[in-house]
Design a protein around this motif. Structure first.
Motif, PDB file in Angstrom:
ATOM      1  N   ALA A   1       0.824  -1.216  -0.193  1.00 27.21           N
ATOM      2  CA  ALA A   1       0.051   0.044   0.006  1.00 27.21           C
ATOM      3  C   ALA A   1       0.902   1.141   0.079  1.00 27.21           C
ATOM      4  CB  ALA A   1      -0.794  -0.004   1.333  1.00 27.21           C
ATOM      5  N   LEU A   2       2.116   1.303   0.358  1.00 33.83           N
ATOM      6  CA  LEU A   2       2.870   2.570   0.326  1.00 33.83           C
ATOM      7  C   LEU A   2       3.111   2.789  -1.059  1.00 33.83           C
ATOM      8  CD1 LEU A   2       6.008   1.420   2.782  1.00 33.83           C
ATOM      9  CD2 LEU A   2       3.794   3.138   3.319  1.00 33.83           C
TER      10      LEU A   2
ATOM     11  N   GLN B   1       1.560   9.408  -0.975  1.00 33.59           N
ATOM     12  CA  GLN B   1       1.276   9.539   0.695  1.00 33.59           C
ATOM     13  C   GLN B   1       2.208  10.640   1.334  1.00 33.59           C
ATOM     14  OE1 GLN B   1       1.703   5.220   1.234  1.00 33.59           O
ATOM     15  NE2 GLN B   1      -0.312   5.237   2.089  1.00 33.59           N
ATOM     16  N   GLN B   2       1.658  11.004   2.197  1.00 38.69           N
ATOM     17  CA  GLN B   2       2.723  11.683   3.258  1.00 38.69           C
ATOM     18  C   GLN B   2       3.312  10.802   4.116  1.00 38.69           C
ATOM     19  OE1 GLN B   2       3.163  12.374   6.594  1.00 38.69           O
ATOM     20  NE2 GLN B   2       4.284  14.183   6.292  1.00 38.69           N
ATOM     21  N   PRO B   3       4.808  10.975   4.064  1.00 38.61           N
ATOM     22  CA  PRO B   3       5.577   9.919   4.493  1.00 38.61           C
ATOM     23  C   PRO B   3       5.158   9.250   5.917  1.00 38.61           C
ATOM     24  CG  PRO B   3       6.966  11.475   3.872  1.00 38.61           C
ATOM     25  CD  PRO B   3       5.510  11.732   3.378  1.00 38.61           C
ATOM     26  N   LEU B   4       5.361  10.375   6.694  1.00 38.65           N
ATOM     27  CA  LEU B   4       5.286  10.045   8.204  1.00 38.65           C
ATOM     28  C   LEU B   4       3.924   9.344   8.485  1.00 38.65           C
ATOM     29  CD1 LEU B   4       6.734  13.033  10.117  1.00 38.65           C
ATOM     30  CD2 LEU B   4       7.955  10.870   9.490  1.00 38.65           C
ATOM     31  N   GLU B   5       2.803   9.991   8.005  1.00 43.25           N
ATOM     32  CA  GLU B   5       1.501   9.300   8.035  1.00 43.25           C
ATOM     33  C   GLU B   5       1.519   7.746   7.511  1.00 43.25           C
ATOM     34  OE1 GLU B   5      -1.103  10.232   9.887  1.00 43.25           O
ATOM     35  OE2 GLU B   5       0.256  11.586  10.434  1.00 43.25           O
ATOM     36  N   ALA B   6       2.034   7.677   6.139  1.00 47.84           N
ATOM     37  CA  ALA B   6       2.286   6.476   5.679  1.00 47.84           C
ATOM     38  C   ALA B   6       2.812   5.126   6.836  1.00 47.84           C
ATOM     39  CB  ALA B   6       2.997   6.409   4.466  1.00 47.84           C
ATOM     40  N   ILE B   7       3.918   5.726   7.352  1.00 51.16           N
ATOM     41  CA  ILE B   7       4.628   4.780   8.198  1.00 51.16           C
ATOM     42  C   ILE B   7       3.850   4.475   9.397  1.00 51.16           C
ATOM     43  CG2 ILE B   7       6.729   4.477   9.728  1.00 51.16           C
ATOM     44  CD1 ILE B   7       7.177   4.332   6.474  1.00 51.16           C
ATOM     45  N   ARG B   8       3.265   5.408   9.925  1.00 53.07           N
ATOM     46  CA  ARG B   8       2.280   5.266  10.954  1.00 53.07           C
ATOM     47  C   ARG B   8       1.370   4.335  10.534  1.00 53.07           C
ATOM     48  NH1 ARG B   8       2.441  10.935  12.075  1.00 53.07           N
ATOM     49  NH2 ARG B   8       3.493  11.617  13.653  1.00 53.07           N
TER      50      ARG B   8
ATOM     51  N   VAL C   1      10.290   4.352  -3.171  1.00 55.02           N
ATOM     52  CA  VAL C   1       9.447   5.292  -2.755  1.00 55.02           C
ATOM     53  C   VAL C   1       9.866   5.948  -1.312  1.00 55.02           C
ATOM     54  CG1 VAL C   1       7.269   5.347  -1.275  1.00 55.02           C
ATOM     55  CG2 VAL C   1       7.495   3.857  -3.334  1.00 55.02           C
ATOM     56  N   ILE C   2      10.753   5.121  -0.703  1.00 58.24           N
ATOM     57  CA  ILE C   2      11.235   5.630   0.739  1.00 58.24           C
ATOM     58  C   ILE C   2      12.509   6.460   0.122  1.00 58.24           C
ATOM     59  CG2 ILE C   2      12.600   5.347   2.812  1.00 58.24           C
ATOM     60  CD1 ILE C   2      10.944   2.538   3.074  1.00 58.24           C
ATOM     61  N   ASP C   3      13.216   6.114  -0.749  1.00 57.17           N
ATOM     62  CA  ASP C   3      14.257   7.002  -1.335  1.00 57.17           C
ATOM     63  C   ASP C   3      13.714   8.376  -1.961  1.00 57.17           C
ATOM     64  OD1 ASP C   3      17.079   5.948  -0.683  1.00 57.17           O
ATOM     65  OD2 ASP C   3      16.469   4.177  -2.340  1.00 57.17           O
ATOM     66  N   GLU C   4      12.756   8.288  -2.565  1.00 55.64           N
ATOM     67  CA  GLU C   4      12.161   9.528  -3.152  1.00 55.64           C
ATOM     68  C   GLU C   4      11.811  10.450  -1.994  1.00 55.64           C
ATOM     69  OE1 GLU C   4      10.987  12.346  -5.871  1.00 55.64           O
ATOM     70  OE2 GLU C   4      12.089  10.543  -5.848  1.00 55.64           O
TER      71      GLU C   4
ATOM     72  N   ARG D   1      11.578  14.958   3.099  1.00 58.98           N
ATOM     73  CA  ARG D   1      10.637  14.590   3.922  1.00 58.98           C
ATOM     74  C   ARG D   1      10.837  13.558   4.885  1.00 58.98           C
ATOM     75  NH1 ARG D   1       6.044  13.239  -0.741  1.00 58.98           N
ATOM     76  NH2 ARG D   1       4.518  13.831   1.067  1.00 58.98           N
ATOM     77  N   LEU D   2      11.946  12.799   4.802  1.00 58.37           N
ATOM     78  CA  LEU D   2      12.576  11.819   6.035  1.00 58.37           C
ATOM     79  C   LEU D   2      14.100  11.968   5.926  1.00 58.37           C
ATOM     80  CD1 LEU D   2      10.869   8.416   4.792  1.00 58.37           C
ATOM     81  CD2 LEU D   2       9.948  10.154   6.867  1.00 58.37           C
ATOM     82  N   VAL D   3      14.483  12.017   7.102  1.00 59.27           N
ATOM     83  CA  VAL D   3      15.800  11.699   7.431  1.00 59.27           C
ATOM     84  C   VAL D   3      16.481  10.372   6.622  1.00 59.27           C
ATOM     85  CG1 VAL D   3      15.666  12.897   9.613  1.00 59.27           C
ATOM     86  CG2 VAL D   3      15.682  10.272   9.418  1.00 59.27           C
TER      87      VAL D   3
END
Length: 215
Positions: free
Chosen positions: A86-87, A91-98, A147-150, A156-158
């Protein structure tokens, strides 16, 4: 078209539903036994008994114990990997990880036997599932790592190594299923306790999110 014209379709539909229900009963019975006794400690006779079907009928759907075991493991993978699929970039990354953490903890709560069986298979070197892991699982992890790399590239992420983030999320969420006995021994509670589930979810989310939040 009169009612008799529709009869074959209705009959086929009823048959397909009956077949699906029987397959589900067999897989569920097999999961319960495989997760407790492993592949070698489980017999098809016991699975058939648990599914309330004859052994001959079971073998019609699954020609061997190994074929049934692989089918159960593939079903587990489908459930286990659904939250990861689903990732996406939108998506907004922090909300997606939550959300991902919540979904994975729900899987651990609702399908603990499946998680434990998968863990058992990994500890044995995944002899019957290695091909699946090296093909479809690897491709999925590579896709979601992109996706996370982007998200990282966009600031938007460390900066983190995406596959290690995914591994960590798997480890922390599945712990509550794979080591449920230990968790209950220490806390006296399981994820089936609603307040403990909320407490677990809030703490895991907070610790992970604060580690990847941009400051």
């Amino acid at each position: 078209m009169n009612s008799t014209d529709k009869l074959p379709l209705k009959t086929a539909t009823r048959r397909s539903k009956a077949v699906a229900a029987k397959r589900t009963a067999i897989v569920n019975a097999a999961l319960a036994l495989f997760s407790q006794f492993g592949l070698h400690g489980t017999t098809l006779d016991k699975v058939a008994e648990g599914a309330d079907v004859s052994k001959t009928n079971l073998l019609y759907y699954y020609p061997s114990k190994e074929a049934l075991y692989i089918a159960v493991l593939k079903d587990i993978l489908d459930v286990w990997l659904a939250p990861l699929r689903a990732l996406n970039n939108e998506q907004q990354p922090l909300e997606a990880i939550r959300d991902y953490i919540r979904l994975k903890l729900e899987v651990s709560r609702d399908h603990p036997q499946a998680s434990r069986l998968f863990c058992m298979e990994m500890l044995q070197g995944a002899p019957l599932l290695k091909g699946e892991l090296e093909s479809s699982l690897r491709a999925l992890v590579e896709e979601k790592s992109s996706v996370i790399d982007e998200w990282i590239r966009q600031g938007r992420l460390v900066p983190v190594q995406p596959d290690h983030l995914i591994f960590m999320l798997w480890a922390v969420t599945q712990h509550y299923a794979d080591f449920a006995t230990q968790v209950e021994a220490v806390t006296g509670r399981t994820l089936n306790d609603e307040s403990f589930f909320r407490q677990t979810l809030e703490n895991v989310q907070r610790m992970v999110i604060e580690g990847i939040r941009v400051r």
